[in-house]
Design an enzyme around this catalytic site. Structure first.
Site, PDB file in Angstrom:
ATOM      1  N   ASP A 469       0.829  -1.206   0.059  1.00  0.00           N
ATOM      2  CA  ASP A 469      -0.182   0.030  -0.035  1.00  0.00           C
ATOM      3  C   ASP A 469       0.844   1.143  -0.128  1.00  0.00           C
ATOM      4  OD1 ASP A 469      -2.373   1.524   0.286  1.00  0.00           O
ATOM      5  OD2 ASP A 469      -2.165   1.729   2.531  1.00  0.00           O
ATOM      6  N   LYS A 470       0.393   2.151  -0.356  1.00  0.00           N
ATOM      7  CA  LYS A 470       0.957   3.566  -0.276  1.00  0.00           C
ATOM      8  C   LYS A 470       0.755   4.231   1.204  1.00  0.00           C
ATOM      9  CE  LYS A 470      -0.484   7.303  -2.336  1.00  0.00           C
ATOM     10  NZ  LYS A 470      -0.418   8.436  -1.041  1.00  0.00           N
ATOM     11  N   THR A 471      -0.368   4.882   1.179  1.00  0.00           N
ATOM     12  CA  THR A 471      -0.850   5.737   2.135  1.00  0.00           C
ATOM     13  C   THR A 471      -0.633   5.029   3.643  1.00  0.00           C
ATOM     14  OG1 THR A 471      -2.403   6.799   0.874  1.00  0.00           O
ATOM     15  CG2 THR A 471      -2.350   7.372   3.355  1.00  0.00           C
ATOM     16  N   THR A 688       3.427  18.720  -7.753  1.00  0.00           N
ATOM     17  CA  THR A 688       3.058  20.086  -8.606  1.00  0.00           C
ATOM     18  C   THR A 688       1.599  20.263  -8.506  1.00  0.00           C
ATOM     19  OG1 THR A 688       3.502  19.260 -10.588  1.00  0.00           O
ATOM     20  CG2 THR A 688       5.410  19.979  -9.387  1.00  0.00           C
ATOM     21  N   THR A 767      -2.537   1.286  -4.455  1.00  0.00           N
ATOM     22  CA  THR A 767      -3.324   2.315  -3.964  1.00  0.00           C
ATOM     23  C   THR A 767      -4.680   2.886  -4.215  1.00  0.00           C
ATOM     24  OG1 THR A 767      -2.767   4.647  -3.071  1.00  0.00           O
ATOM     25  CG2 THR A 767      -1.942   4.112  -5.122  1.00  0.00           C
ATOM     26  N   GLY A 768      -5.373   3.486  -3.464  1.00  0.00           N
ATOM     27  CA  GLY A 768      -6.521   3.904  -3.857  1.00  0.00           C
ATOM     28  C   GLY A 768      -6.468   5.301  -3.900  1.00  0.00           C
ATOM     29  N   LYS A 855      -7.413  -4.992  -5.088  1.00  0.00           N
ATOM     30  CA  LYS A 855      -6.074  -5.425  -4.597  1.00  0.00           C
ATOM     31  C   LYS A 855      -6.042  -7.004  -4.573  1.00  0.00           C
ATOM     32  CE  LYS A 855      -5.181  -0.758  -2.198  1.00  0.00           C
ATOM     33  NZ  LYS A 855      -4.749  -0.397  -0.720  1.00  0.00           N
ATOM     34  N   ASN A 878      -8.699  -1.216   4.483  1.00  0.00           N
ATOM     35  CA  ASN A 878      -8.830  -1.541   3.032  1.00  0.00           C
ATOM     36  C   ASN A 878      -7.739  -2.551   2.395  1.00  0.00           C
ATOM     37  OD1 ASN A 878      -7.108   0.512   3.061  1.00  0.00           O
ATOM     38  ND2 ASN A 878      -7.064   0.878   1.080  1.00  0.00           N
TER      39      ASN A 878
END
Length: 1107
Positions: A469-471, A688, A767-768, A855, A878
């Site tokens: 996962d990322k977050t 950005t 990731t979501g 996922k 999640n």
């Protein structure tokens, strides 16, 4: 009339033409046309179906075809499935059994078809259908299925089933060859440990489910509020949920204590995002004077059928008792999904989905019993050894000439040679795995590690794919403003004080001009309107950029509660008291929170916001009010968001917009620096955003508002018409600035990912979050190296678009893939095998906007198509489905709670700990388990070889049928199983040759040499000595010596006296000792020499790196 040609009509048309005269041309003309139309339609449908079944051709020839001819490509060669006898023996019988069981289950337990529903407010009895109970159940067994279920899970493997049959055979007197405890004790120990562990886990799951299902909620009834358990909530109930309370079921948001008619909820356990989500109450019910008025109206909610998508909802709210009836459209912003947390105020909702029909349950997969690859390999090896055992027994019976009851002799040979598959194998492996788990939890370098599944520690050392996962896993989800670029000047972290000074001077000058003029805001408006005519100063440009940043967002300031203050008083005071110490910002994106926090740090503060207005506080303390006329939220398609505001002090209307550079570049006025600076910031790993504005006159806005309102009322192509109206404003906008925000990574993420890549592990990020965000994190975390290209898979919605995009992707080499969940779904629908094959060739893959079930599906696809071991790591609710679907699941205890940690096989506190967990503990566990399994089988092969040698020399094989071999201590490292026959032959024939005159003592001779050989092989294999290993060596030798006394009947030839059995005088002679030592050295030395030469001539890879 022109009759259709015969080749376009069915064969019966000829017969029909012969009877035209009797029916008349008119009737037959209509029938023929209808027949022709039906046939043409079926031909087109057949052709369409044929095309849909035709997969993508992934060969070079196929890709060289014209892109427009994608539908004419020949069928791709998908994985060839084995058929015939080989397929049936290997996998076919499993497939057939599974299919039959699944068919019987579906017959006995048909799934109820999900349908849309009409839910009356506060009237559960009006529901037309029966809906599931609102209870959560994570248990795998019940009281009746626990013992059968656990036994089935154990004995479905051939290894355990073989041990069970061998143990049961000892109850037959004709087949009994030893003590019962030597067979049943190891098997009973394994079953007892397994059932105890399963019982403890099941009881913990039961306690957690009971705690959640017993939570009390306030239910609104005609008689007032009543307390009800979560499991007793029904569809149609009106439920009151307080702040920081879990939402028990899927509801439509009716009312809130918040004056603005909206509230925030935390969705970290549903979608993994820690940012608060803004939800809006149904305006019709929010405007009711009192809470009890919900029962004085006749209203219902029409909701779509339950589905898995957590990001969309379609429904309507209808109030029938008004004239005319009120119809209000419902969308995702009007919903409160189960397992989310109310973050502000008190909410009232009507329940529309319960239990297994809620979004959270539908996105959670059932946990599976995970079995390590080593166990599966040992199970297959056991089958091979069993076939060898049967063949050897048949040979022995053949040598006897099939005399007497040969079938009984065959079974006795099977029992005598059963050492080939030692019954202690499972005991030793389970004990070893328990020790490995204990070592992981006691490692001081990875504190807080918890091993929740002790049966698969070696899986950590065999991973090929790591899905993360990322977050909260790779990142801390904390954004920091790093860069502001105005085109000619750039400001970084060390020059923010200059921006603060410019903002303070700008507002001081504006305030003095406004205060020194009696006409109020007229001179100020003239000054601002004349500003674009001349070149703006740096101070003016900074002021406009900061003002645009603080106005263009969806951030809401939230003020913390005070002790002893009620909800209503608190929010009333919050409008007046804008104190900085108790204010926090909430938004759907952490980027926007970082931008607003930065504007506060430079002097311009957002102090209040509701659905229609915003208030800002200047450095001097003055409060500026702005009216929100229109808000255009961010979408993945537009990649930008905008807002139209009116300054209440000057009545000026301004359209502000910000978004990704790819979306904003065509919108803003011509410039020569935006593209270059965006690339520079992206290389620094910054996220950005391009900020622009456009001044509008009152006439321009009124014209836009009328067209915009008309487009929103359209029932056909509403989204396209609304987008077209908004785009009419997005022309020649004034470019204000470029911002750069950094998402803080977890500690040591970059070196950890690099180490995993060097170890041959491929890393996929699921990731979501948005595509742009995921791409930035992939770059900043070095998931994608600086020298690698990134292929962003464009949005596809059809098979043709997916085919063309796959064509473009396949032509690229050594590039990372970034794909969205929607495009992934289309590719998997038509080109599953081809897409997975291409994705597996990428050094890194990033899947964004993934739902929890997507996922888990990606994990399953990798397992099916590659056959490799997968590991999933995450920290939110999640991620639970992904963690449970992987061969090895790792959960991180973080800001998103412990749901992932509790559902995982291993729990850690930081992502960097995964490096040591995999590289050190995983590798060591795998090597030790493999060596332990080899050693136990090696010992069994030695004993079995000695049995065969005895039988060939006509020695009663029953002498070697029992226990001394069982007393040998299993070491921690050992030789391969192929050494068993060699060493067994040396031990047996060495005893026969050197002790020919003392052959009556052959049992003591052979077993003494066997024990010394095993202990010596362990000592030669150990690389790092520990005091426990020394103790274990001497303890094993002591156990054998003591067994000579306790098991003395196995070491003599007749019952004469104790001394005759043990013959202490014989086994203490120098001749016995040196001959036994010679046999031991001859059996071990050649193998050690070969092993030493092999390591010198062909050393392992890690030895080359170490040197």
């Amino acid at each position: 009339m022109d009759v259709p040609t015969p080749d376009l009509v069915c064969p019966d048309t000829t017969w029909a033409m012969g009877r035209v005269s009797s029916y008349g041309w008119g009737v037959w003309e209509s029938r023929l046309h209808a027949l022709f139309a039906v046939q043409c339609r079926y031909q087109l449908e057949d052709e369409s179906a044929h095309l849909d079944e035709m997969p993508l051709m992934m060969s070079e020839e196929g890709f060289e075809n014209e892109e427009s001819d994608y539908h004419t490509l020949p069928r791709a060669r998908i994985m060839q499935r084995k058929r015939g006898l080989e397929w049936f023996v290997c996998d076919g019988w499993k497939f057939l059994c599974t299919s039959c069981c699944g068919w019987l289950i579906n017959i006995c337990r048909r799934k109820k078809e999900l349908k849309a529903r009409t839910v009356w407010l506060g009237c559960p009895e009006k529901c037309e259908e029966k809906h599931p109970r609102n209870s959560i159940k994570n248990q795998k067994y019940n009281v009746f299925t626990f013992i059968p279920g656990v036994l089935y899970e154990q004995f479905k493997f051939f290894l355990n089933l073989y041990f069970l049959v061998i143990s049961c055979s000892q109850f037959v007197p004709a087949l009994k060859i030893g003590y019962l405890y030597t067979y049943w004790a190891p098997l009973g120990f394994v079953l007892a440990v397994t059932m105890t562990r399963e019982a403890i886990d099941e009881f913990r799951r039961f306690q957690r489910d009971k705690e959640v299902n017993s939570q009390l909620y306030s239910k609104l009834t005609v008689r007032g509020k009543v307390q009800v358990k979560s499991s007793d909530i029904q569809v149609g109930d009106l439920i009151i949920v307080e702040k920081n309370q879990r939402i028990p079921s899927d509801m439509v948001f009716l009312r809130t204590s918040e004056k603005a008619g909206s509230c925030f909820i935390r969705t970290d356990q549903l979608d993994g995002e820690t940012d608060w989500k803004l939800k809006v109450a149904v305006s019709c019910t929010q405007q009711l004077p009192a809470l009890g008025d919900l029962f004085s109206i006749s209203a219902y909610v029409y909701a779509q059928k339950p589905q898995m998508d957590i990001h969309s909802f379609e429904g309507t709210f209808t109030r029938e008792d008004s004239d005319p009836p009120i119809h209000e459209s419902l969308s995702i912003e009007n919903t409160l999904w189960a397992s989310t947390i109310v973050a502000s105020g008190t909410v009232i909702g009507v329940v529309i989905y319960t239990g297994k029909e809620t979004r959270s349950v539908m996105n959670t997969s059932n946990p599976k019993n995970k079995v390590g690859l080593l166990d599966l390999e040992l199970n297959r090896l056991t089958k091979a050894l069993f076939l060898a055992l049967v063949a050897l027994s048949i040979v022995m019976v053949t040598l006897q000439g099939f005399v007497g009851p040969w079938y009984r002799n065959l079974f006795r040979f099977l029992l005598l040679f059963s050492y080939i598959i030692p019954i202690s194998l499972r005991v030793n492996l389970d004990m070893g795995k328990a020790v490995y788990g204990w070592m992981m939890m006691k490692d001081e370098n990875i504190p807080g590690t918890v091993v929740r599944t002790s049966t698969i520690p070696e899986e950590l050392g065999r991973l090929v794919y790591l899905l993360t996962d990322k977050t909260g896993t790779l990142t801390q989800n904390e954004m920091i403003f790093k860069r502001l670029h105005l085109g000619t000047v750039s400001y970084g972290a060390d020059t923010m004080d200059e921006i603060q000074s410019h903002v303070r001077d700008s507002y001081s000058q504006m305030q003095s001009q406004a205060g020194g003029n009696n006409t109020g805001s007229t001179p100020l408006r003239k000054a601002q309107s004349s500003a674009p005519k001349v070149r703006k100063s740096v101070s003016s440009r900074i002021h406009e950029a900061v003002k645009a940043i603080v106005l263009c967002h969806n951030v809401t300031p939230v003020y913390e509660s005070r002790a002893g203050v009620t909800e209503e008083t608190e929010f009333a005071e919050a409008d007046q008291d804008f104190s900085d110490e108790n204010r926090t910002y909430q938004a759907s994106s952490p980027d926007e929170v970082a931008l607003v926090q930065w504007t506060e740090s430079v002097g311009l503060t957002l102090v209040s916001r509701d659905l229609t207005s915003m208030q800002l506080k200047t450095p001097s303390g003055q409060v500026l009010s702005f009216c929100i006329l229109q808000l255009f939220p961010f979408t993945s398609e537009s990649k930008r968001m905008g807002v139209i505001v009116r300054d209440e002090s000057t009545a000026e209307i301004t359209f502000y917009m910000k978004g990704a550079d790819v979306a904003m570049s065509p919108i803003v006025q011509y410039n020569d620096w935006l593209e270059e600076e965006c690339g520079n910031m992206a290389r620094e790993g910054l996220r950005t955003l391009v900020v622009a504005k456009k001044a509008l006159t009152e006439e321009q806005y009124q014209d836009f508002e009328s067209r915009y309102t008309q487009a929103k009322l359209s029932m056909h192509d509403r989204s396209l018409k609304v987008a077209a109206v908004v785009e009419s404003l997005e022309r020649e906008m004034e470019l204000l600035c470029l911002t750069g925000v950094e998402d803080q990574l977890q500690a040591d993420v970059r070196p950890t990912l690099e180490m995993l890549r060097n170890a041959g592990i491929k890393i996929w990020m699921l990731t979501g979050d948005k595509l742009e965000t995921a791409t930035c994190i992939a770059k900043s975390s070095h998931l994608v190296s600086r020298t690698q290209d990134i292929h962003i898979f464009r949005q596809v919605t059809s098979r043709g678009e997916a085919h063309l995009e796959l064509n473009a992707f396949r032509r690229k080499h050594d590039c990372a893939l970034v794909i969205s969940g929607d495009s992934l779904e289309v590719c998997l629908k038509y080109y599953e095998h081809e897409f997975v094959e291409l994705a597996c060739q990428c050094p890194a893959v990033v899947c964004c906007r993934c739902s929890p079930t997507q996922k888990a599906r990606i994990v399953t696809l990798l397992q099916q198509h590659t056959g490799r071991r997968t590991c999933a790591i995450g920290d939110g609710g999640n991620d639970v489905s992904m963690i449970q679907a992987a061969d090895c699941g790792i959960g991180i205890e973080g800001k998103e709670g412990k749901q992932a940690s509790l559902a995982a096989d291993f729990s850690i506190t930081q992502f960097r700990h995964i490096g040591r967990l995999l590289m050190v503990h995983g590798r060591n566990s795998y090597k030790r388990s493999a060596a332990l399994g080899q050693f136990v089988m090696h010992r069994g092969l030695i004993i079995s070889t000695m049995q065969v040698c005895h039988h060939i020399h006509h020695v009663p094989s029953v002498l070697l049928s029992a226990g001394p071999g069982r007393e040998a201590r299993d070491g921690d490292a050992l030789p391969g199983a192929v050494q068993g026959p060699h060493q067994g032959g040396i031990l047996m024939y060495g005893a026969l040759v050197l002790f020919e005159s003392e052959f009556v003592h052959v049992v003591a001779i052979s077993f003494t040499a066997l024990i010394l050989t095993e202990l010596l092989m362990v000592a030669l294999t150990v690389r790092t000595w520990h005091w426990l290993m020394v103790v274990a060596e001497f303890l094993s030798l002591g156990c054998y010596v003591s067994s000579l006394a306790f098991l003395n009947e196995y070491f003599g030839i007749g019952r004469v006296s104790f001394g005759a059995f043990l013959d202490v005088a014989f086994i203490t002679t120098v001749t016995f000792l040196w001959k036994v030592s010679a046999i031991t050295v001859v059996s071990c030395l050649p193998l050690y020499v070969l092993k030493y030469l092999r390591r010198k001539l062909s050393p392992p890879s890690y030895c080359k790196l170490a040197s």
